[in-house]
Structures are given as structure tokens and as C-alpha cells.
Write an enzyme that holds these catalytic residues in place. Structure first.
Site, PDB file in Angstrom:
ATOM      1  N   GLU A  77       9.182  17.453  13.919  1.00 17.08           N
ATOM      2  CA  GLU A  77       9.647  17.462  12.786  1.00 17.08           C
ATOM      3  C   GLU A  77       8.868  18.421  11.646  1.00 17.08           C
ATOM      4  O   GLU A  77       7.662  18.379  11.846  1.00 17.08           O
ATOM      5  CB  GLU A  77       9.712  16.078  12.147  1.00 17.08           C
ATOM      6  CG  GLU A  77      10.063  15.792  10.722  1.00 17.08           C
ATOM      7  CD  GLU A  77       9.805  14.289  10.219  1.00 17.08           C
ATOM      8  OE1 GLU A  77       8.655  13.690  10.395  1.00 17.08           O
ATOM      9  OE2 GLU A  77      10.859  13.592   9.699  1.00 17.08           O
ATOM     10  N   GLU A  88       9.819   2.274  10.440  1.00 19.33           N
ATOM     11  CA  GLU A  88      10.718   3.654  10.186  1.00 19.33           C
ATOM     12  C   GLU A  88      10.097   4.869  10.178  1.00 19.33           C
ATOM     13  O   GLU A  88       8.910   5.120   9.526  1.00 19.33           O
ATOM     14  CB  GLU A  88      11.609   3.442   8.911  1.00 19.33           C
ATOM     15  CG  GLU A  88      12.672   2.196   8.746  1.00 19.33           C
ATOM     16  CD  GLU A  88      13.679   2.567   9.969  1.00 19.33           C
ATOM     17  OE1 GLU A  88      13.958   3.585  10.268  1.00 19.33           O
ATOM     18  OE2 GLU A  88      14.265   1.401  10.394  1.00 19.33           O
ATOM     19  N   LYS A 100       0.782  -1.260   0.054  1.00 19.16           N
ATOM     20  CA  LYS A 100       0.094   0.050   0.098  1.00 19.16           C
ATOM     21  C   LYS A 100       0.774   1.380  -0.058  1.00 19.16           C
ATOM     22  O   LYS A 100       1.560   1.463   1.080  1.00 19.16           O
ATOM     23  CB  LYS A 100      -0.885   0.040   1.292  1.00 19.16           C
ATOM     24  CG  LYS A 100      -1.939   1.003   1.065  1.00 19.16           C
ATOM     25  CD  LYS A 100      -2.465   1.843   2.222  1.00 19.16           C
ATOM     26  CE  LYS A 100      -1.997   3.013   2.593  1.00 19.16           C
ATOM     27  NZ  LYS A 100      -2.107   4.146   1.447  1.00 19.16           N
ATOM     28  N   CYS A 129      13.354  12.093   5.728  1.00 22.23           N
ATOM     29  CA  CYS A 129      13.521  11.726   7.101  1.00 22.23           C
ATOM     30  C   CYS A 129      14.946  11.850   7.719  1.00 22.23           C
ATOM     31  O   CYS A 129      15.386  12.307   8.665  1.00 22.23           O
ATOM     32  CB  CYS A 129      13.082  10.169   7.270  1.00 22.23           C
ATOM     33  SG  CYS A 129      13.799   8.992   6.110  1.00 22.23           S
TER      34      CYS A 129
HETATM   35  P1  NAP Z   1       2.116   8.703   7.419  1.00 25.53           P
HETATM   36  O1  NAP Z   1       0.991   9.933   7.255  1.00 25.53           O
HETATM   37  O2  NAP Z   1       2.226   8.243   8.621  1.00 25.53           O
HETATM   38  O3  NAP Z   1       1.627   8.086   6.207  1.00 25.53           O
HETATM   39  C1  NAP Z   1       2.672   6.680   5.774  1.00 25.53           C
HETATM   40  C2  NAP Z   1       1.705   5.589   5.144  1.00 25.53           C
HETATM   41  O4  NAP Z   1       0.662   5.244   6.091  1.00 25.53           O
HETATM   42  C3  NAP Z   1       0.896   6.011   4.061  1.00 25.53           C
HETATM   43  O5  NAP Z   1       0.598   5.125   3.129  1.00 25.53           O
HETATM   44  C4  NAP Z   1      -0.633   6.267   4.644  1.00 25.53           C
HETATM   45  O6  NAP Z   1      -1.551   6.087   3.566  1.00 25.53           O
HETATM   46  C5  NAP Z   1      -0.684   4.958   5.586  1.00 25.53           C
HETATM   47  N1  NAP Z   1      -1.474   5.232   6.739  1.00 25.53           N
HETATM   48  C6  NAP Z   1      -2.227   6.159   7.181  1.00 25.53           C
HETATM   49  N2  NAP Z   1      -3.169   5.799   8.330  1.00 25.53           N
HETATM   50  C7  NAP Z   1      -2.883   4.648   8.223  1.00 25.53           C
HETATM   51  C8  NAP Z   1      -3.467   3.610   9.379  1.00 25.53           C
HETATM   52  N3  NAP Z   1      -4.506   3.815  10.045  1.00 25.53           N
HETATM   53  N4  NAP Z   1      -3.006   2.161   9.230  1.00 25.53           N
HETATM   54  C9  NAP Z   1      -2.014   1.875   8.258  1.00 25.53           C
HETATM   55  N5  NAP Z   1      -1.573   2.684   7.409  1.00 25.53           N
HETATM   56  C10 NAP Z   1      -2.098   3.955   7.511  1.00 25.53           C
HETATM   57  O7  NAP Z   1       3.424   9.482   6.627  1.00 25.53           O
HETATM   58  P2  NAP Z   1       3.609  10.507   5.462  1.00 25.53           P
HETATM   59  O8  NAP Z   1       3.056  11.849   5.940  1.00 25.53           O
HETATM   60  O9  NAP Z   1       3.376   9.877   4.219  1.00 25.53           O
HETATM   61  O10 NAP Z   1       5.452  10.473   5.398  1.00 25.53           O
HETATM   62  C11 NAP Z   1       6.078  11.529   6.129  1.00 25.53           C
HETATM   63  C12 NAP Z   1       6.608  10.963   7.322  1.00 25.53           C
HETATM   64  O11 NAP Z   1       7.441   9.654   6.847  1.00 25.53           O
HETATM   65  C13 NAP Z   1       7.510  11.887   8.041  1.00 25.53           C
HETATM   66  O12 NAP Z   1       7.311  11.629   9.366  1.00 25.53           O
HETATM   67  C14 NAP Z   1       9.025  11.114   7.577  1.00 25.53           C
HETATM   68  O13 NAP Z   1      10.024  11.440   8.711  1.00 25.53           O
HETATM   69  C15 NAP Z   1       8.628   9.622   7.583  1.00 25.53           C
HETATM   70  N6  NAP Z   1       9.656   9.017   7.001  1.00 25.53           N
HETATM   71  C16 NAP Z   1      10.478   8.144   7.707  1.00 25.53           C
HETATM   72  C17 NAP Z   1      11.530   7.410   7.105  1.00 25.53           C
HETATM   73  C18 NAP Z   1      12.516   6.563   7.567  1.00 25.53           C
HETATM   74  O14 NAP Z   1      13.117   5.567   7.050  1.00 25.53           O
HETATM   75  N7  NAP Z   1      12.636   6.864   8.938  1.00 25.53           N
HETATM   76  C19 NAP Z   1      11.756   7.506   5.579  1.00 25.53           C
HETATM   77  C20 NAP Z   1      10.732   8.616   4.957  1.00 25.53           C
HETATM   78  C21 NAP Z   1       9.737   8.930   5.589  1.00 25.53           C
HETATM   79  P3  NAP Z   1      -2.374   7.447   3.214  1.00 25.53           P
HETATM   80  O15 NAP Z   1      -1.316   7.867   2.426  1.00 25.53           O
HETATM   81  O16 NAP Z   1      -3.658   7.033   2.493  1.00 25.53           O
HETATM   82  O17 NAP Z   1      -2.810   8.431   4.527  1.00 25.53           O
END
Ligand code: NAP
Length: 481
Positions: A383, A246, A171, A280
Site C-alpha cells: 500500500e 480494519e 484515541k 483504504c
Molecule cells: P497507524 O499508524 O496504524 O495508526 C492508527 C492508529 O493507531 C493511530 O491512532 C495511532 O496513533 C495508533 N497507534 C499507533 N501505535 C499504536 C500502538 N502500539 N497501540 C495502539 N495504537 C497505536 O495508521 P495510520 O497511518 O494512522 O492510517 C493509515 C492506515 O490506515 C492505512 O494502512 C490505511 O489503509 C488504514 N485504513 C484502513 C481503513 C479500513 O477501514 N480498512 C480505513 C482507513 C484507513 P498515533 O497516531 O499516535 O501513532
């Protein structure tokens, strides 16, 4: 054009679609992508479960060949896929081509890992008994990815999952279905059996819970925000599933008095502002010792003034747009918070109007620098995920190290210094999963472990040969000789 989900080897449309827009030019629609509902998710999980027995016990050569073909096709199409990525996510074209190239090499690396999985043979403490320790696939895995690396993060989850004999339900983030669909289409044509790999584009708020808690899902690998990650961790604990997370960062970059000034400025500009700060591993806290502070700030401001903000696809653009209106709003909100906390704005701090060709605006924000900030300020604790950096002035290395470690996160950390003593000490005492000496905090290799500590990560590391820890389960077999 509309794009369906891939379920049991068939392209399946949906009643609801996500309209995928270019953040550099919001009048540019990339396509309409199906949103899976719970029924489609159930079908995808069932297909993966049916495909698992044959895939998990089939020959490793077939898996290796398929992954190699996927890697080769990604590399052969890197300009085209890079253009799609830049158009969809807003990285500049060279950054996007770099990310696609990385994805290609990840598949080729795991093509090799398929045939390198090893075990152990040990004597038993009981005479006449032999022991074998082997690694086996875990089953059907849910892979959930964020929007900021729309092809590299899917690659570094899908490739090891398939390499070690698992079946996949993938997904992607709802914001960036284009790269996910293109990758799925390449995987579909690679020769892997139907049902081994399934794509379910759709909202996390709709299918997320079932994707994590379904009884036929053995493990969940997630990259994204701390909030969603913690929710998934508690669901996995409750349902007894293996989990790998992550999450976010608030990465420090130390600049010591003895640093090479130009090198320090360049690596800070790179990791704070490039990719619009939407990494990130971006460094958002610049911790600078007092003798170099003023010279460093002047040189960094000059470098920032040279950065060209604009359409991600245009030649010469250094900094593309925020990826969405929501991310732009978050950037501007944190800029306001920093001002209200008393941080001194010396560069950027505002939305930028760029002519993107069609006359419609994108989500551009100027690279932003705050001075006179303290570790307790919200701008140094949370962040932002945009091109926003704040400077904390410190006395010496000891204070710099203490400030660097004073965060709930622990993903990446950097130091700019010509001192072997401080570089060595920092590598040992930084409380982060990845440490950089005289290199940007953002920018890592694909064949070594990736991950952090504290609130940034949870569970086994991703990438390199360490990926087998999550994507396999260990068996210990005893036999009477
Ligand atoms: P996010 O809002 O947490 O979403 C991540 C994924 O989770 C998306 O596919 C999202 O789907 C899905 N999701 C949302 N609600 C969910 C639920 N209840 N159950 C299961 N999955 C669900 O994060 P983002 O805004 O896409 O990404 C930014 C964040 O990622 C930042 O905090 C960044 O630091 C972090 N990041 C970390 C790393 C690392 O390796 N440490 C690398 C890259 C990014 P939808 O899009 O449909 O909401």
C-alpha cells in the site's frame, strides 16, 4: 490556542502538546492539542468503568435522543467542520464537507438502531422450558482511529458503541486531533452522563499498549495499518479481549474491453487520485484488458492532466496535499521503487510546488501513473497510500480476475464492464469484502456493512446493523415455565 482531553466530563490539559499543522501550508498552525499520559489514560478508563452500570441499563430513549442531537449538530455545522477537516487532513473542501455529512448521518442512523436492537424467543428441546436470546453491552471499549478519515471513522465507531450501551475511551491519530476534539466537544454537550465518553489524544507509542491491555477494557476497535493492527490482535488474544480491525488495502480496479470508456476513466481517476489516494478503499492497481488498454491510458492521462493539485481549501482544487511530511516521503519512496523495478512512469511522479497563499510549502505530490507493471512488483503488492496507480495489462477477464485476487489484501475491488456475465461472476468470485460494478472502489454507504477479507480486516464488520455484532455480547437465558 490549546485544547485538552475530555476525562470524566472535564477538559484536562497536559504537559505535552501536539502542534497541529495544515498540510497545504505548514506555516498555518490549527492549534496545540494535549497529549495524554498514562495517568490520564488510567483516569479516563476509570471514569468509563464508573459510568458503565447506569449507562448500560438506562433507557434507550435517552441514548437515542443524545445520538440524534449529536448528528443534528454535526449536520448543522458541516461547512465549518468541513473546513477544519480540509485544513487539518488535506482533503479538498467538498470532500471534507462530504465526510462530515456522512458522520452526521451515522449518528442519526445509530440513534434509530438504539431502539431496534432485537433478540429471539425459542422453545427449548426440553418440555416446559423457554429460551431468550438477548444482546447486552460489552463494557468499556477502546476506539483507535487513523488520520485519513478524521471524523467519519470516529463516528462509525463511537455511535454504535454508545448506541448499544457501552462506555468509550477514544484515541484519535496524533496527526489529526482537531476533528476529534470538535466531535468530542459536541458529544460532551449532547447530554450524555460524564464518563460515558472520554477523549484521550496522545501518541499510540506512549498510551497504545495500556489502551489495549488494561484489565478494564473489554474490547478494542482499531482502524489503521496492518503492522499496528496485528500487534493489537496478538495483545487482545493474550489478554482475552474482543477485537475488531480494519487495515490496509491494495485494491484492484478491472477495466474490460467492453467497458464504457469515459465511465471507466472517471471512476479510475476518482478512486485512484481523489482524496490524494489516501483512502483504504482507493484503487491503486488498474487491471486493463488488451484491446481497450491504449485507448484507456490515453483518456486517463488526459483526465489526469486536467486535475488541479493545490491548497485543499481553495476553490477548484481536485487533489489536496499528502497529509504529512512522512506520507509525502512514503509516496516519493514508492515512486522511486516503482521506477527501479522497471515500471514506466507516464504521468506525475514528483513533488509539486503550489502557491498556498503564505508562500510556505505544503506536501503536494502530482497524481502518478505507471505502465508496464507486473503483479509481482512491490508497487503492486504494498500500500502506497498516495495518488499513485499502476497499470497491469492482461489478456482477458479470467486473467484479470486472477490478478485482482493475487494480493494479501481484500478490502474493495471494482470492475468496469457492460457485460452482465462478467459483472455477476466478479461479484461472486472477487476475494474482497466490498465489490463495485461500474462505480469507484472508494465511496460507500453508511447503513450497510463495511470491511474486508485477508490482511485487510479481522473480526466482525463495522457499520449498519452489523455493527451490533462487535458492540454487543449475546446472552442465552433458559427459564422453567
Ligand atoms: P497507524 O499508524 O496504524 O495508526 C492508527 C492508529 O493507531 C493511530 O491512532 C495511532 O496513533 C495508533 N497507534 C499507533 N501505535 C499504536 C500502538 N502500539 N497501540 C495502539 N495504537 C497505536 O495508521 P495510520 O497511518 O494512522 O492510517 C493509515 C492506515 O490506515 C492505512 O494502512 C490505511 O489503509 C488504514 N485504513 C484502513 C481503513 C479500513 O477501514 N480498512 C480505513 C482507513 C484507513 P498515533 O497516531 O499516535 O501513532
Amino acid at each position: 490556542m490549546t485544547y485538552g482531553n475530555l476525562i470524566a466530563g472535564q477538559w484536562v490539559n497536559s504537559e505535552r502538546f501536539t502542534i497541529n499543522r495544515n498540510p497545504s501550508d505548514i506555516s498555518d498552525v490549527i492549534g496545540e492539542y494535549a497529549q495524554a499520559d498514562l495517568y490520564q489514560l488510567e483516569s479516563a478508563i476509570a471514569a468509563a468503568r464508573s459510568a458503565f452500570p447506569a449507562w448500560s441499563t438506562g433507557g434507550v430513549q435517552a441514548r437515542s435522543d443524545a445520538l440524534d442531537r449529536i448528528g443534528n449538530e454535526i449536520l448543522a455545522r458541516k461547512e465549518e467542520l468541513g473546513e477544519l477537516l480540509a485544513r487539518e487532513e488535506g482533503k479538498t473542501l467538498p470532500e471534507a464537507i462530504g465526510e462530515v455529512t456522512r458522520a452526521g448521518y451515522i449518528f442519526k442512523f445509530f440513534a434509530g438502531e438504539c431502539v431496534r436492537l432485537s433478540g429471539e424467543l425459542l422453545p427449548s428441546v426440553r418440555p416446559g422450558v423457554g429460551i431468550e436470546i438477548t444482546r447486552e453491552p460489552i463494557g468499556v471499549v477502546s476506539l483507535i482511529t487513523p488520520w485519513n478519515f478524521p471524523i467519519a471513522i470516529p463516528a462509525w465507531k463511537i455511535a454504535p458503541a454508545l448506541a448499544f450501551g457501552n462506555c468509550v475511551v477514544f484515541k484519535p491519530a496524533d496527526l489529526v486531533p482537531g476533528c476529534a476534539w470538535a466531535l468530542a466537544e459536541i458529544i460532551h454537550r449532547s447530554g450524555i452522563p460524564h464518563g460515558v465518553f472520554n477523549l484521550v489524544m496522545g501518541r499510540g507509542s506512549v498510551i497504545g499498549d495500556a489502551l489495549v491491555t488494561h484489565p478494564d477494557i473489554a474490547a478494542v476497535s482499531f482502524t489503521g495499518s496492518v503492522e499496528i493492527g496485528r500487534r493489537i490482535a496478538s495483545q487482545c488474544a493474550e489478554h482475552g479481549k474482543k477485537v475488531q480491525l480494519e487495515m490496509g488495502g491494495k485494491n484492484p480496479q478491472i477495466v474490460l474491453d467492453d467497458a464504457d470508456l469515459q465511465q471507466a476513466v472517471e471512476l479510475c481517476a476518482q478512486s485512484s487520485f481523489f482524496s490524494t489516494g489516501q483512502r483504504c478503499t482507493a484503487s491503486s492497481r488498474l487491471i486493463v484488458t488488451q484491446s481497450i488498454h491504449d485507448r484507456f491510458i490515453e483518456a486517463l492521462k488526459a483526465r489526469m492532466a486536467s486535475l488541479k493539485v493545490g491548497n485543499a481549501l481553495a476553490t477548484g482544487t481536485d487533489i489536496g496535499p499528502a497529509s504529512s511530511d512522512a506520507q509525502l516521503a512514503q509516496d516519493l519512496r514508492y515512486i522511486d521503487i516503482a521506477k527501479s523495478e522497471g515500471a514506466r512512469l507516464v504521468a506525475g511522479g514528483e513533488r509539486v510546488q503550489c502557491h498556498t497563499g503564505s508562500g510556505k510549502e505544503g506536501y503536494f505530490v502530482a497524481p502518478t501513473l505507471f505502465l508496464d507493471t507486473s503483479p509481482a512488483m512491490q508497487i503492486n503488492r504494498e500500500e502506497v497510500f498516495g495518488p499513485v496507480a499502476s497499470v497491469i495489462r492482461v489478456r482477458d477477464y479470467d486473467e484479470a480476475l486472477a490478478v485482482a485476487n493475487n494480493t494479501e489484501f481484500g478490502l474493495a475491488a471494482g470492475i468496469a464492464t457492460t457485460s452482465l456475465k462478467y459483472a455477476t461472476h466478479f461479484k461472486r468470485h472477487s476475494q474482497s469484502g466490498m465489490v463495485m460494478v461500474n462505480l469507484p472502489t472508494a465511496g460507500v454507504d453508511y447503513h450497510v456493512p463495511f470491511g474486508g477479507r485477508k490482511a485487510s480486516s479481522y473480526g466482525p464488520r463495522e457499520q449498519g446493523r452489523y455493527a451490533q455484532e462487535f458492540f454487543t455480547t449475546v446472552k442465552t437465558a433458559y427459564s422453567l415455565a
